[in-house]
Design a protein around this motif. Structure first.
Motif, PDB file in Angstrom:
ATOM      1  N   SER A   1       0.914  -1.061  -0.025  1.00 31.32           N
ATOM      2  CA  SER A   1       0.107  -0.013  -0.023  1.00 31.32           C
ATOM      3  C   SER A   1       0.653   1.273  -0.079  1.00 31.32           C
ATOM      4  O   SER A   1       2.138   1.083   0.310  1.00 31.32           O
ATOM      5  CB  SER A   1      -0.973   0.033   1.112  1.00 31.32           C
ATOM      6  N   GLY A   2       0.326   2.445  -0.676  1.00 25.78           N
ATOM      7  CA  GLY A   2       0.960   3.499  -0.681  1.00 25.78           C
ATOM      8  C   GLY A   2      -0.089   4.935  -0.742  1.00 25.78           C
ATOM      9  O   GLY A   2      -1.268   4.576  -1.133  1.00 25.78           O
ATOM     10  N   THR A   3       0.347   5.935  -0.403  1.00 28.84           N
ATOM     11  CA  THR A   3      -0.610   6.945  -0.978  1.00 28.84           C
ATOM     12  C   THR A   3       0.168   8.065  -1.885  1.00 28.84           C
ATOM     13  O   THR A   3       1.348   8.292  -1.775  1.00 28.84           O
ATOM     14  CB  THR A   3      -0.564   7.953   0.349  1.00 28.84           C
ATOM     15  N   LEU A   4      -0.454   8.378  -2.883  1.00 28.19           N
ATOM     16  CA  LEU A   4       0.127   9.465  -3.916  1.00 28.19           C
ATOM     17  C   LEU A   4      -0.594  10.684  -3.708  1.00 28.19           C
ATOM     18  O   LEU A   4      -1.862  10.656  -3.822  1.00 28.19           O
ATOM     19  CB  LEU A   4      -0.211   8.779  -5.484  1.00 28.19           C
ATOM     20  N   ARG A   5       0.374  11.422  -3.354  1.00 32.79           N
ATOM     21  CA  ARG A   5      -0.104  12.899  -3.143  1.00 32.79           C
ATOM     22  C   ARG A   5      -0.182  13.633  -4.484  1.00 32.79           C
ATOM     23  O   ARG A   5       1.270  13.892  -4.738  1.00 32.79           O
ATOM     24  CB  ARG A   5       0.686  13.622  -2.090  1.00 32.79           C
ATOM     25  N   VAL A   6      -1.243  13.970  -5.170  1.00 33.84           N
ATOM     26  CA  VAL A   6      -1.098  14.622  -6.504  1.00 33.84           C
ATOM     27  C   VAL A   6      -1.480  16.071  -6.093  1.00 33.84           C
ATOM     28  O   VAL A   6      -2.644  16.526  -5.372  1.00 33.84           O
ATOM     29  CB  VAL A   6      -2.062  14.186  -7.414  1.00 33.84           C
ATOM     30  N   ARG A   7      -0.554  17.171  -6.552  1.00 33.14           N
ATOM     31  CA  ARG A   7      -1.000  18.710  -6.427  1.00 33.14           C
ATOM     32  C   ARG A   7      -0.772  19.231  -7.970  1.00 33.14           C
ATOM     33  O   ARG A   7      -0.053  18.821  -8.785  1.00 33.14           O
ATOM     34  CB  ARG A   7       0.065  19.211  -5.515  1.00 33.14           C
TER      35      ARG A   7
ATOM     36  N   GLY B   1      -9.012  19.535  -2.681  1.00 32.18           N
ATOM     37  CA  GLY B   1      -9.416  20.792  -3.401  1.00 32.18           C
ATOM     38  C   GLY B   1      -9.521  20.341  -4.875  1.00 32.18           C
ATOM     39  O   GLY B   1      -9.345  19.077  -5.037  1.00 32.18           O
ATOM     40  N   ILE B   2      -9.769  20.849  -5.720  1.00 31.08           N
ATOM     41  CA  ILE B   2     -10.207  20.687  -7.012  1.00 31.08           C
ATOM     42  C   ILE B   2      -8.901  20.417  -7.839  1.00 31.08           C
ATOM     43  O   ILE B   2      -9.228  19.561  -8.726  1.00 31.08           O
ATOM     44  CB  ILE B   2     -10.752  22.333  -7.705  1.00 31.08           C
ATOM     45  N   ASP B   3      -7.707  20.808  -7.443  1.00 33.41           N
ATOM     46  CA  ASP B   3      -6.696  20.266  -8.090  1.00 33.41           C
ATOM     47  C   ASP B   3      -5.752  19.665  -7.029  1.00 33.41           C
ATOM     48  O   ASP B   3      -4.552  19.771  -7.326  1.00 33.41           O
ATOM     49  CB  ASP B   3      -5.853  21.505  -8.700  1.00 33.41           C
ATOM     50  N   ARG B   4      -6.058  19.164  -5.843  1.00 33.84           N
ATOM     51  CA  ARG B   4      -5.281  18.576  -4.986  1.00 33.84           C
ATOM     52  C   ARG B   4      -6.018  17.437  -4.447  1.00 33.84           C
ATOM     53  O   ARG B   4      -7.038  17.451  -3.853  1.00 33.84           O
ATOM     54  CB  ARG B   4      -5.091  19.401  -3.561  1.00 33.84           C
ATOM     55  N   VAL B   5      -5.347  16.229  -4.637  1.00 37.39           N
ATOM     56  CA  VAL B   5      -5.861  14.945  -4.186  1.00 37.39           C
ATOM     57  C   VAL B   5      -4.894  13.969  -3.802  1.00 37.39           C
ATOM     58  O   VAL B   5      -3.833  13.847  -4.193  1.00 37.39           O
ATOM     59  CB  VAL B   5      -6.700  14.214  -5.499  1.00 37.39           C
ATOM     60  N   ASP B   6      -5.305  13.228  -2.494  1.00 32.63           N
ATOM     61  CA  ASP B   6      -4.415  12.226  -2.142  1.00 32.63           C
ATOM     62  C   ASP B   6      -5.088  10.842  -2.484  1.00 32.63           C
ATOM     63  O   ASP B   6      -6.440  10.697  -2.377  1.00 32.63           O
ATOM     64  CB  ASP B   6      -4.388  12.300  -0.618  1.00 32.63           C
ATOM     65  N   TYR B   7      -4.404   9.932  -2.950  1.00 33.86           N
ATOM     66  CA  TYR B   7      -4.904   8.634  -3.557  1.00 33.86           C
ATOM     67  C   TYR B   7      -4.007   7.571  -2.728  1.00 33.86           C
ATOM     68  O   TYR B   7      -2.998   7.291  -2.767  1.00 33.86           O
ATOM     69  CB  TYR B   7      -4.718   8.316  -5.039  1.00 33.86           C
ATOM     70  N   ASP B   8      -5.063   6.859  -1.811  1.00 29.98           N
ATOM     71  CA  ASP B   8      -4.744   5.704  -1.345  1.00 29.98           C
ATOM     72  C   ASP B   8      -4.799   4.503  -1.868  1.00 29.98           C
ATOM     73  O   ASP B   8      -5.943   3.943  -2.804  1.00 29.98           O
ATOM     74  CB  ASP B   8      -5.548   5.414   0.022  1.00 29.98           C
ATOM     75  N   ILE B   9      -3.589   3.768  -2.207  1.00 28.65           N
ATOM     76  CA  ILE B   9      -3.393   2.562  -3.316  1.00 28.65           C
ATOM     77  C   ILE B   9      -3.075   1.246  -2.442  1.00 28.65           C
ATOM     78  O   ILE B   9      -2.258   1.384  -1.468  1.00 28.65           O
ATOM     79  CB  ILE B   9      -2.390   2.844  -4.262  1.00 28.65           C
ATOM     80  N   THR B  10      -3.818   0.295  -2.804  1.00 30.34           N
ATOM     81  CA  THR B  10      -3.572  -0.900  -2.129  1.00 30.34           C
ATOM     82  C   THR B  10      -3.619  -2.163  -3.259  1.00 30.34           C
ATOM     83  O   THR B  10      -4.238  -1.884  -4.228  1.00 30.34           O
ATOM     84  CB  THR B  10      -4.649  -1.360  -1.011  1.00 30.34           C
ATOM     85  N   TRP B  11      -2.822  -3.289  -2.930  1.00 25.08           N
ATOM     86  CA  TRP B  11      -2.859  -4.345  -3.700  1.00 25.08           C
ATOM     87  C   TRP B  11      -2.743  -5.566  -3.211  1.00 25.08           C
ATOM     88  O   TRP B  11      -2.287  -5.730  -2.049  1.00 25.08           O
ATOM     89  CB  TRP B  11      -1.936  -4.245  -5.091  1.00 25.08           C
ATOM     90  N   GLU B  12      -3.135  -6.641  -4.013  1.00 24.90           N
ATOM     91  CA  GLU B  12      -2.876  -8.036  -3.378  1.00 24.90           C
ATOM     92  C   GLU B  12      -1.742  -8.515  -3.837  1.00 24.90           C
ATOM     93  O   GLU B  12      -1.228  -8.211  -5.020  1.00 24.90           O
ATOM     94  CB  GLU B  12      -4.058  -8.920  -3.786  1.00 24.90           C
TER      95      GLU B  12
END
Length: 193
Positions: free
Chosen positions: A144-150, A182-193
């Motif tokens: 797992s990880g988090t991708l912080r997109v700005r 925000g409209i152009d700021r998103v954090d994505y929590d990613i998980t995989w098997e």
């Protein structure tokens, strides 16, 4: 139901001059429209600014790409479901096409099939595809990880499709869950098997 044009206007307002995306992403969305909704639907989409011939490696305004995504949502909702489902499908089809073209280096050599390495190189991968925004990846566990997109104004469901599609390219099953800041700021929590 038509795509959310008020949201499109807010996303367009978040763009800056020079923000651009590679033509191969336009072509992948056009291909998805034709595959799912037929040639007549594609012809209805390919009007105005979207009627030009797109070159895979040339960059085009992200404003055009945003408009394409929202028009695609209108053209594909009957076949794919909700607006977010269409954006997700567009993202997944785009990463599949990217991974066999300009993204081969990232998917094949740098990641070596390891999602942690792939997502750690997200900034490099996105920089080869778009001219805007930043991406920072933080490992949160072994799978797992988090991708912080700005400063990326594309719909979160589109990036969820890219991230889950990237896992599929690696032969894995997983999910990506957007947490908009925000409209152009998103954090994505990613998980995989």
């Amino acid at each position: 139901m038509p795509s959310n044009k008020a949201e499109l206007a807010a996303r367009l307002a978040a763009t800056q001059p020079g923000d651009a995306v590679r033509g191969l992403f336009f072509k992948a969305v056009f291909s998805l429209i034709q595959q799912k909704a037929g040639l007549a639907a594609l012809e209805q989409v390919r009007v105005g600014d979207l009627a030009k011939d797109y070159s895979d490696l040339r960059t085009y305004s992200v404003r055009e790409f945003l408009n394409l995504l929202y028009v695609a949502a209108d053209a594909l909702e009957q076949d794919l479901g909700t607006e977010d489902a269409v954006y997700h499908a567009c993202g997944e089809s785009n990463v599949t096409r990217y991974s066999t073209g300009p993204g081969m280096l990232i998917f094949g050599i740098i990641s070596r099939g390891d999602p942690q390495k792939l997502f750690s190189g997200a900034q490099m991968g996105y920089s080869a595809a778009v001219t805007y925004g930043t991406r920072e990846y933080v490992t949160t566990g072994p799978k797992s990880g988090t991708l912080r997109v700005r400063r990326d104004m594309l719909p979160p469901a589109y990036h969820e499709g890219i991230l889950t599609g990237a896992l599929k390219v690696l032969g894995l099953k997983g999910t990506a869950k957007a947490h908009p800041q925000g409209i152009d700021r998103v954090d994505y929590d990613i998980t995989w098997e």
